[in-house]
Design an enzyme around this catalytic site. Structure first.
Site, PDB file in Angstrom:
ATOM      1  N   ASP A  97      42.543  35.783  43.046  1.00 24.66           N
ATOM      2  CA  ASP A  97      41.386  35.107  42.254  1.00 24.66           C
ATOM      3  C   ASP A  97      41.667  34.096  41.342  1.00 24.66           C
ATOM      4  O   ASP A  97      42.706  33.621  41.764  1.00 24.66           O
ATOM      5  CB  ASP A  97      41.367  36.661  40.740  1.00 24.66           C
ATOM      6  CG  ASP A  97      42.578  36.532  40.177  1.00 24.66           C
ATOM      7  OD1 ASP A  97      43.517  36.979  39.846  1.00 24.66           O
ATOM      8  OD2 ASP A  97      41.594  35.986  38.737  1.00 24.66           O
ATOM      9  N   GLU A 162      43.303  38.118  37.701  1.00 26.22           N
ATOM     10  CA  GLU A 162      45.176  37.646  36.709  1.00 26.22           C
ATOM     11  C   GLU A 162      44.631  36.433  35.118  1.00 26.22           C
ATOM     12  O   GLU A 162      45.511  36.388  34.543  1.00 26.22           O
ATOM     13  CB  GLU A 162      46.499  37.154  37.503  1.00 26.22           C
ATOM     14  CG  GLU A 162      47.617  36.271  37.431  1.00 26.22           C
ATOM     15  CD  GLU A 162      47.502  34.985  36.747  1.00 26.22           C
ATOM     16  OE1 GLU A 162      47.781  34.419  35.866  1.00 26.22           O
ATOM     17  OE2 GLU A 162      46.819  34.049  36.808  1.00 26.22           O
TER      18      GLU A 162
END
Lengths: 483, 483
Positions: A97, A162
């Site tokens: 991500d 994250e």
């Protein structure tokens, strides 16, 4: 060397892969892009499966946003490749991500179209963290393509949250600690940067973070400074005196005993600092301050990485807007944090802070209520640079880049390193491949073609070195057992 | 006495008038209610015209709201009644706009329906300031109804923007100073409250307000406490040390020289304080603090009214939200103010503050930039309690309430008193008729029937007393001139 030749020859393929990954706007921060994160996770899972890995997508359920909306969390990929009992098992953690990015933010190119300019590959996620994840995968792929024996058994933990706080990850690690992680020997994370633009680095520690709230209250309602100024013990005056007692003007923390447990600086450690490539002047210019508290590179780095510091962040409950408001706030909360280091104990630090503040407060004879709390206490992380993990990485760096790495720490907390360390109790290493100017979280994020390709070689070389060192260690242990 | 009998006999009419005025939601704060303020101004102008006054509505133009919307300002009413050269000319200031109020805010009755419960008249504006304005008008009306000679010439300044900062009023006063105000002898304002619930008061002074901004800056961007904590001179630490140097824990201001010009307390003045009715315990309970800085009524009032105080209001630019943000703010602005008193000079105060802060700052050897400014400096107001204006009011109070008033000051700045004083240089008196518990600006604002009716009598009695004293003064002067 055959492996490096293969990697050099396949640069275009590796960059094509990265272009494909960067094209997915897998922004985990903005809810409406969650489906793109899901799409990115599927791409990553396919890529691992193509390597021959068994891939398990572990669901983490859903989470609720502040506005009440419930969103599914992307599953975490747990991958495995190889089960040779002679080989060490290396677990790689990465995330696919990204932080939000829009062309209008000040990007020179479209953030989701990987664009090469003067040897740099610009795009959101190029360095944080899609580039390093692909470099690792491509290093593994190289062994497969060349039909070489795999030097290590691989495990993969790839997540998609994250940048939004790794929701659910710690719980998953705890749940998998006795199963997925049971046979893991080493954990490698490549989610940070070198200290300089040119010289590779190995990261072996980060400071912790003990956050404190200091609340002073005189009653339930704010008072008017005309009607009460001069006759009440103002909570904000009490708080300011408390905050002013914490650090002197040289940056030295004034809380009694706070430095007592700080690990003594060894000669070996001091030498590591001398070797580090670090442009003090550039660092000063980057942050915009006129002058640092210390003059030498060594002192700056020591105070940033291995000595504690105390910063005051602000005050909740006082007037904070532009203009004037003649208020005497009734309840104010000062916020500060201590970046603590080995071997400071969080509960001791808390006790020292509370006792110190209560002592200062009692001297003021204030009738107000004082409350000190530590809402967050993150521990520091420190690895042993003499561990085989670091030795292997050091050798691989020397092979690929022709020089020894900087051994660096991070002044901030690296939650994921600490989390893997605390939960699994395995050796954890941060092995960055991005240069200091990669601009993670910034506009015009990039990884240079050089760093991406040499980073791939570094990972491949590391597989060979850790395999060799681990086997040696194992044999030595074995021999020792016999003797 | 005929006048008092008339007032008693017409209580219901006076209350009906107040009910009619309270029914108009003349909230000057909320833009969508501006038309109601206009309607209220028209009602007030009609009421003055019915007295026989000549009424002039002076336009103040329009103002722009922060959102860009342009709104017309309500005109200010300048009214005149009587031009007898033997009579003193008394100018009354009042306002007919109100603070916002909604039943849901916690009102027991509809705020715009004047409701009598247990002798109290509840409604928004009942005490602030529609009740006192009507009491004054009704006192004048009483003389007219009874066909008595008017003892004074009346002037009226009635505005509709007081609760929104009296926009344009000061400019109007300046413009009218040589015309409308040229023959005014005395100015009376009845826009504050007694100090106690039962004992009448006369207000003769207010503290000023010198507001300061202290800005400390290290650069243009906020820094991360992990990446820079421990190596930079944090601006917030500098600011906290500066703010901590201002006041000690006993409330004493630490700025050298700040008390030098404070007027010495005279024996006569001290006696005024002894006579004041003031329930310390009640005041303490009202504000919610456990303990004041001083123990006696006299010390509390002296420190509230005639000694300076320094309050810190807050910090702009630091983290102020709930939760944690590990930021090192790059630019922070501390806000504090000094309630200054006669005979402190604003420019001297500013100089003392700047020199003190620069001295403290220089000892810190900080490379940061310090900027101290005084964006607002309001002067204190102090009237002479031996002036005929106060003598007349005191006698009228004795006549109506049977006791001497408390001679009180206000710890806050009363902008309108200071403004009239500064612009016109006439004698200004604050003559409140509302009791301490009237709840101005609060839910369940009220004026008691007793205070409203006796207040009307007080104004009528005051007309007679000031007329008499003024004539005496005039004759005496005349005699003196002959001698």
């Amino acid at each position: 060397m055959e492996i490096f030749q293969y990697i050099d020859a396949h640069q275009s393929d590796f960059i094509k892969d990265l272009k494909e990954w960067v094209a997915v706007e897998s922004d985990s921060v903005q809810p409406h892009l969650r489906k793109e994160v899901m799409r990115m996770m599927a791409l990553a899972a396919d890529r691992l499966a193509a390597l021959g890995a068994t891939v398990n997508l572990v669901s983490l359920g859903s989470h609720q946003l502040p506005d009440g909306q419930v969103l599914p969390l992307p599953s975490v990929i747990l991958g495995e490749l190889g089960k040779d009992p002679q080989n060490p098992t290396v677990c790689f953690y990465g995330h696919v991500d990204v932080q939000p990015a829009k062309k209008e933010d000040g990007w020179n190119t479209d953030p989701y179209t990987l664009t090469e300019i003067d040897g740099n590959l610009y795009g959101r996620g190029a360095t944080d963290n899609k580039g390093p994840v692909l470099a690792w995968i491509n290093a593994v792929e190289t062994f497969r393509a060349l039909k070489l024996a795999m030097p290590v058994n691989f495990k993969f933990v790839i997540e998609g949250m994250e940048e939004a706080g790794s929701l659910g990850l710690e719980k998953l690690l705890e749940e998998e600690n006795q199963s997925f992680f049971s046979d893991v020997d080493y954990i490698v994370i490549s989610d940070n940067l070198w200290l300089s633009n040119k010289k590779p680095a190995l990261t072996y520690g980060s400071r912790g973070n003990a956050c404190f709230f200091v609340e002073v209250e005189c009653g339930s309602k704010d008072l008017h400074s005309g009607t009460f100024g001069g006759i009440v013990h103002e909570p904000l005056l009490d708080l300011i005196a408390l905050l002013d007692s914490l650090v002197d003007s040289t940056g030295h923390i004034q809380i009694p005993g706070i430095y007592d447990s700080v690990a003594a600086l060894t000669e070996e450690e001091r030498k590591l600092y001398e070797l580090i490539e670090f442009d003090l002047e550039e660092h000063r210019n980057n942050c915009g301050v006129k002058k640092f508290l210390y003059d030498t590179k060594e002192e700056i780095l020591l105070h940033l990485w291995r000595y504690p510091s105390l910063s005051i962040h602000g005050i909740e409950g006082a007037f904070h807007e532009p203009g004037i408001k003649t208020v005497i706030p009734a309840k104010v909360i000062g916020k500060f944090s201590i970046r603590q280091v080995p071997h400071m104990d969080l509960s001791v630090v808390k006790k020292q802070v509370v006792e110190h503040l209560e002592g200062v407060f009692s001297k003021r004879n204030s009738p107000n209520k004082l409350k000190v709390s530590m809402p967050l206490g993150a521990k520091p992380w420190l690895a042993d640079v003499n561990d085989v993990l670091y030795k292997a990485a050091r050798r691989a760096i020397k092979t690929v880049f022709g020089e020894d790495p900087d051994f660096i720490r991070d002044g901030s907390t690296i939650p994921v390193a600490r989390m893997f360390q605390t939960v699994t109790q395995k050796s954890v290493m941060m092995l960055p491949i991005g240069a200091a100017d990669a601009g993670e979280h910034s506009q015009n994020e990039k990884i240079s073609r050089h760093n991406y390709i040499e980073g791939t070689k570094l990972f491949a070389a590391f597989f060979l070195e850790i395999s060799k060192l681990h086997r040696n260690l194992h044999e030595t242990s074995h021999t020792e057992t016999i003797n």
